[in-house]
Scaffold this active site. Structure first.
Site, PDB file in Angstrom:
ATOM      1  N   TYR A   3       2.500  10.129 -11.699  1.00  0.00           N
ATOM      2  CA  TYR A   3       1.685   9.394 -10.721  1.00  0.00           C
ATOM      3  C   TYR A   3       0.773   8.397 -11.447  1.00  0.00           C
ATOM      4  O   TYR A   3       0.698   7.222 -11.071  1.00  0.00           O
ATOM      5  CB  TYR A   3       0.865  10.350  -9.855  1.00  0.00           C
ATOM      6  CG  TYR A   3       0.039   9.609  -8.820  1.00  0.00           C
ATOM      7  CD1 TYR A   3       0.662   8.920  -7.782  1.00  0.00           C
ATOM      8  CD2 TYR A   3      -1.353   9.554  -8.913  1.00  0.00           C
ATOM      9  CE1 TYR A   3      -0.091   8.199  -6.845  1.00  0.00           C
ATOM     10  CE2 TYR A   3      -2.105   8.846  -7.983  1.00  0.00           C
ATOM     11  CZ  TYR A   3      -1.470   8.171  -6.956  1.00  0.00           C
ATOM     12  OH  TYR A   3      -2.206   7.451  -6.037  1.00  0.00           O
TER      13      TYR A   3
ATOM     14  N   LYS B 239       0.809   4.189 -11.233  1.00  0.00           N
ATOM     15  CA  LYS B 239      -0.316   3.359 -10.786  1.00  0.00           C
ATOM     16  C   LYS B 239      -0.785   2.407 -11.892  1.00  0.00           C
ATOM     17  O   LYS B 239      -1.295   1.318 -11.608  1.00  0.00           O
ATOM     18  CB  LYS B 239      -1.449   4.251 -10.277  1.00  0.00           C
ATOM     19  CG  LYS B 239      -1.089   4.940  -8.955  1.00  0.00           C
ATOM     20  CD  LYS B 239      -0.751   3.925  -7.863  1.00  0.00           C
ATOM     21  CE  LYS B 239      -0.483   4.531  -6.511  1.00  0.00           C
ATOM     22  NZ  LYS B 239      -0.228   3.539  -5.461  1.00  0.00           N
TER      23      LYS B 239
ATOM     24  N   ASN C 130       0.797  -1.236   0.000  1.00  0.00           N
ATOM     25  CA  ASN C 130       0.000   0.000   0.000  1.00  0.00           C
ATOM     26  C   ASN C 130       0.825   1.279   0.000  1.00  0.00           C
ATOM     27  O   ASN C 130       0.373   2.317  -0.495  1.00  0.00           O
ATOM     28  CB  ASN C 130      -0.911  -0.063   1.247  1.00  0.00           C
ATOM     29  CG  ASN C 130      -1.482   1.268   1.649  1.00  0.00           C
ATOM     30  OD1 ASN C 130      -2.410   1.769   1.005  1.00  0.00           O
ATOM     31  ND2 ASN C 130      -0.940   1.870   2.710  1.00  0.00           N
TER      32      ASN C 130
HETATM   33  N1  LIG Z   1      -6.015   9.012  -0.915  1.00  0.00           N
HETATM   34  C1  LIG Z   1      -6.369   8.858  -2.192  1.00  0.00           C
HETATM   35  O1  LIG Z   1      -7.182   9.644  -2.762  1.00  0.00           O
HETATM   36  C2  LIG Z   1      -5.826   7.698  -2.981  1.00  0.00           C
HETATM   37  C3  LIG Z   1      -6.463   7.364  -4.186  1.00  0.00           C
HETATM   38  C4  LIG Z   1      -5.961   6.305  -4.935  1.00  0.00           C
HETATM   39  C5  LIG Z   1      -4.897   5.579  -4.485  1.00  0.00           C
HETATM   40  N2  LIG Z   1      -4.287   5.919  -3.303  1.00  0.00           N
HETATM   41  C6  LIG Z   1      -3.130   5.118  -2.883  1.00  0.00           C
HETATM   42  O2  LIG Z   1      -3.389   4.560  -1.613  1.00  0.00           O
HETATM   43  C7  LIG Z   1      -2.148   4.264  -0.952  1.00  0.00           C
HETATM   44  C8  LIG Z   1      -2.223   4.738   0.484  1.00  0.00           C
HETATM   45  O3  LIG Z   1      -2.348   6.156   0.498  1.00  0.00           O
HETATM   46  P1  LIG Z   1      -3.252   6.921   1.548  1.00  0.00           P
HETATM   47  O4  LIG Z   1      -4.346   7.575   0.803  1.00  0.00           O
HETATM   48  O5  LIG Z   1      -3.596   6.063   2.700  1.00  0.00           O
HETATM   49  O6  LIG Z   1      -2.232   8.107   1.967  1.00  0.00           O
HETATM   50  P2  LIG Z   1      -1.451   8.423   3.319  1.00  0.00           P
HETATM   51  O7  LIG Z   1      -2.408   8.580   4.433  1.00  0.00           O
HETATM   52  O8  LIG Z   1      -0.544   9.551   2.988  1.00  0.00           O
HETATM   53  O9  LIG Z   1      -0.606   7.085   3.579  1.00  0.00           O
HETATM   54  C9  LIG Z   1       0.515   6.740   2.822  1.00  0.00           C
HETATM   55  C10 LIG Z   1       1.329   5.727   3.589  1.00  0.00           C
HETATM   56  O10 LIG Z   1       2.473   5.344   2.791  1.00  0.00           O
HETATM   57  C11 LIG Z   1       3.623   5.421   3.593  1.00  0.00           C
HETATM   58  N3  LIG Z   1       4.784   5.723   2.773  1.00  0.00           N
HETATM   59  C12 LIG Z   1       4.934   6.707   1.858  1.00  0.00           C
HETATM   60  N4  LIG Z   1       6.166   6.696   1.352  1.00  0.00           N
HETATM   61  C13 LIG Z   1       6.828   5.671   1.971  1.00  0.00           C
HETATM   62  C14 LIG Z   1       8.143   5.172   1.908  1.00  0.00           C
HETATM   63  N5  LIG Z   1       9.058   5.709   1.069  1.00  0.00           N
HETATM   64  N6  LIG Z   1       8.475   4.112   2.677  1.00  0.00           N
HETATM   65  C15 LIG Z   1       7.568   3.555   3.511  1.00  0.00           C
HETATM   66  N7  LIG Z   1       6.313   3.990   3.626  1.00  0.00           N
HETATM   67  C16 LIG Z   1       5.951   5.050   2.869  1.00  0.00           C
HETATM   68  C17 LIG Z   1       3.335   6.524   4.606  1.00  0.00           C
HETATM   69  O11 LIG Z   1       4.093   6.308   5.787  1.00  0.00           O
HETATM   70  P3  LIG Z   1       5.344   7.181   6.306  1.00  0.00           P
HETATM   71  O12 LIG Z   1       5.170   8.573   5.782  1.00  0.00           O
HETATM   72  O13 LIG Z   1       5.271   7.062   7.785  1.00  0.00           O
HETATM   73  O14 LIG Z   1       6.521   6.463   5.722  1.00  0.00           O
HETATM   74  C18 LIG Z   1       1.865   6.277   4.892  1.00  0.00           C
HETATM   75  O15 LIG Z   1       1.728   5.304   5.910  1.00  0.00           O
HETATM   76  C19 LIG Z   1      -1.058   4.928  -1.792  1.00  0.00           C
HETATM   77  O16 LIG Z   1      -0.404   3.937  -2.565  1.00  0.00           O
HETATM   78  C20 LIG Z   1      -1.827   5.890  -2.691  1.00  0.00           C
HETATM   79  O17 LIG Z   1      -1.159   6.110  -3.923  1.00  0.00           O
HETATM   80  C21 LIG Z   1      -4.733   6.948  -2.534  1.00  0.00           C
END
Ligand SMILES: NC(=O)c1ccc[n+]([C@@H]2O[C@H](COP(=O)([O-])OP(=O)(O)OC[C@H]3O[C@@H](n4cnc5c(N)ncnc54)[C@H](OP(=O)(O)O)[C@@H]3O)[C@@H](O)[C@H]2O)c1
Length: 244
Positions: A152, A156, A87
């Site tokens: 981005y 994906k 994730n």
């Molecule tokens: N929110 C949306 O609208 C949305 C839509 C489509 C897809 N997504 C996808 O859903 C996934 C989760 O995102 P989210 O929405 O839950 O956002 P979020 O709340 O910002 O969570 C992202 C997570 O990824 C971790 N992360 C980021 N870079 C990292 C790294 N280099 N190493 C280890 N951990 C890392 C962060 O942890 P740390 O910062 O503590 O490392 C955090 O726990 C992502 O892949 C995102 O692309 C999100």
């Protein structure tokens, strides 16, 4: 789900990853959580262990760093893992391709492509032992390009293609592969995208009710709890009022 095994979740310190950790712990699942922000993982561990009596192992690792990821997998080598939620990911900036900063591109490629691939690659041997399930988190952005989303979106689409290939390659092993593609979800993602500018990030939700992390978690749990002969290949989940 076998609760003697562990679920490994990357990016478990916030948003969708954290929400999955909460839901799985509630069902009695032991967890292995990784992210860079250890203080957030410590809070989550404390809460989930005391509320649900599960074992929560936490590791600080940056998925972009091969050495840190190798070291992390060495440390968990003896753990039975039957769920991997791949994730961890992020977007940076929303500039047109030619004006965007190379550092933003690099961070997305190293996280969403390289880190994602390394985690998937190292997870397979664990999942083959347990006939497990890997859930990869892609995005609507992998299916639908938009201006300012080039790298981005590309990252994906990559996640989606790796998921399809993996499902085919693993079909004779009883390892299942699911791609969950969320639409706009209200998490830290949008603030992170704009380097901490929450007001700018919140514009993503203007005019409609965004998904919540729990909505995506519900879909992941649905995929994980299907009978063994059912592999949910892809789930695209959109906010009802988002007409894009
Ligand atoms: N929110 C949306 O609208 C949305 C839509 C489509 C897809 N997504 C996808 O859903 C996934 C989760 O995102 P989210 O929405 O839950 O956002 P979020 O709340 O910002 O969570 C992202 C997570 O990824 C971790 N992360 C980021 N870079 C990292 C790294 N280099 N190493 C280890 N951990 C890392 C962060 O942890 P740390 O910062 O503590 O490392 C955090 O726990 C992502 O892949 C995102 O692309 C999100």
């Amino acid at each position: 789900m076998d609760n003697n095994n562990y679920a490994l979740i990357t990016g478990a310190s916030s948003g969708i990853g954290k929400s999955c950790a909460e839901a799985l712990a509630k069902d009695g699942k032991n967890l292995i959580l990784i992210a860079r922000r250890m203080e957030k993982l410590e809070e989550i561990k404390k809460q989930l262990e005391s509320e649900h009596g599960v074992d929560v192992l936490i590791y600080q690792a940056d998925v972009r760093d091969d050495g840190q990821v190798d070291e992390f997998f060495n440390q968990i080598a003896d753990k039975p893992i039957d769920i991997v939620i791949n994730n961890a990911g992020l977007a940076r900036g929303k500039e047109q391709f030619e004006n965007a900063k190379w550092e933003n591109f690099k961070e997305m490629i190293e996280t969403n492509i390289k880190g994602f691939t390394k985690i998937a690659h190292l997870s397979i041997s664990f999942l083959k032992k347990t006939k497990g399930h890997i859930v990869n988190i892609s995005s609507i952005a992998g299916l639908q390009a938009y201006e300012g989303g080039s790298v981005y979106c590309g990252s994906k689409a990559y996640v989606q293609m790796i998921s399809r290939a993996l499902r085919l390659e693993l079909k004779d092993t009883n390892v299942r592969v699911t791609d969950i593609a969320p639409g706009v979800t209200e998490t830290d993602f949008w603030t992170v995208r704009f380097h901490g500018d929450k007001a700018e990030g919140n514009k993503a939700y203007e005019g409609f009710a965004p998904l919540q992390a729990k909505d995506i978690t519900d879909c992941i749990i649905f995929a994980l709890t299907r009978p063994e002969h059912v592999n949910i290949d892809t789930m695209l989940v959109m906010p009802t009022e988002d007409r894009r």
